[in-house]
Design a protein around this motif. Sequence first.
Motif, PDB file in Angstrom:
ATOM      1  N   PRO A  54       0.833  -1.215   0.000  1.00  0.00           N
ATOM      2  CA  PRO A  54       0.000   0.000   0.000  1.00  0.00           C
ATOM      3  C   PRO A  54       0.863   1.258   0.000  1.00  0.00           C
ATOM      4  N   TRP A  55       0.315   2.323  -0.563  1.00  0.00           N
ATOM      5  CA  TRP A  55       1.031   3.595  -0.604  1.00  0.00           C
ATOM      6  C   TRP A  55       1.171   4.156   0.802  1.00  0.00           C
ATOM      7  N   ALA A  56       2.311   4.774   1.067  1.00  0.00           N
ATOM      8  CA  ALA A  56       2.558   5.412   2.356  1.00  0.00           C
ATOM      9  C   ALA A  56       3.169   6.785   2.102  1.00  0.00           C
ATOM     10  N   ALA A  57       2.861   7.724   2.960  1.00  0.00           N
ATOM     11  CA  ALA A  57       3.479   9.042   2.880  1.00  0.00           C
ATOM     12  C   ALA A  57       4.828   8.968   3.589  1.00  0.00           C
ATOM     13  N   GLN A  58       5.893   9.357   2.859  1.00  0.00           N
ATOM     14  CA  GLN A  58       7.244   9.285   3.429  1.00  0.00           C
ATOM     15  C   GLN A  58       7.680  10.573   4.087  1.00  0.00           C
TER      16      GLN A  58
END
Length: 118
Positions: A54-58
């Motif tokens: 899943p996409w994650a904010a870095q």
Amino acid sequence: MDLSITGDPVLVHKDTQVQVGIHLEPGTLTVTRDGEDFAVYHALVQFASVDAAPWAAQEVKFSAAGADGQDTGFTVELFNDAFDGPRTDAPATVWKIVALAATSAGDIGITYAAPGRA
């Protein structure tokens, strides 16, 4: 211009990163560092997806102007020190900005949910 393109674009989900920039109304967001206030006018949110996870904010990179008119930047890392989850000490406003950027990113297939609060 004579241009021809065939095929359909497919995102590679090996180690994909997408950056989404959002302009902020000047004067609505202030960052204070060492007692000095900076008016934030732009935020660049970096999302990542590793191996089709899943996409994650870095991170969020802020562009701001100080009282002296000088531009500066601030970076807020969003992963904890072990890189296994979100940073728990990030201000709630940062997560609001990430959510705003994720709304724009939805146009390119990113789905994102803000981390739960304990």
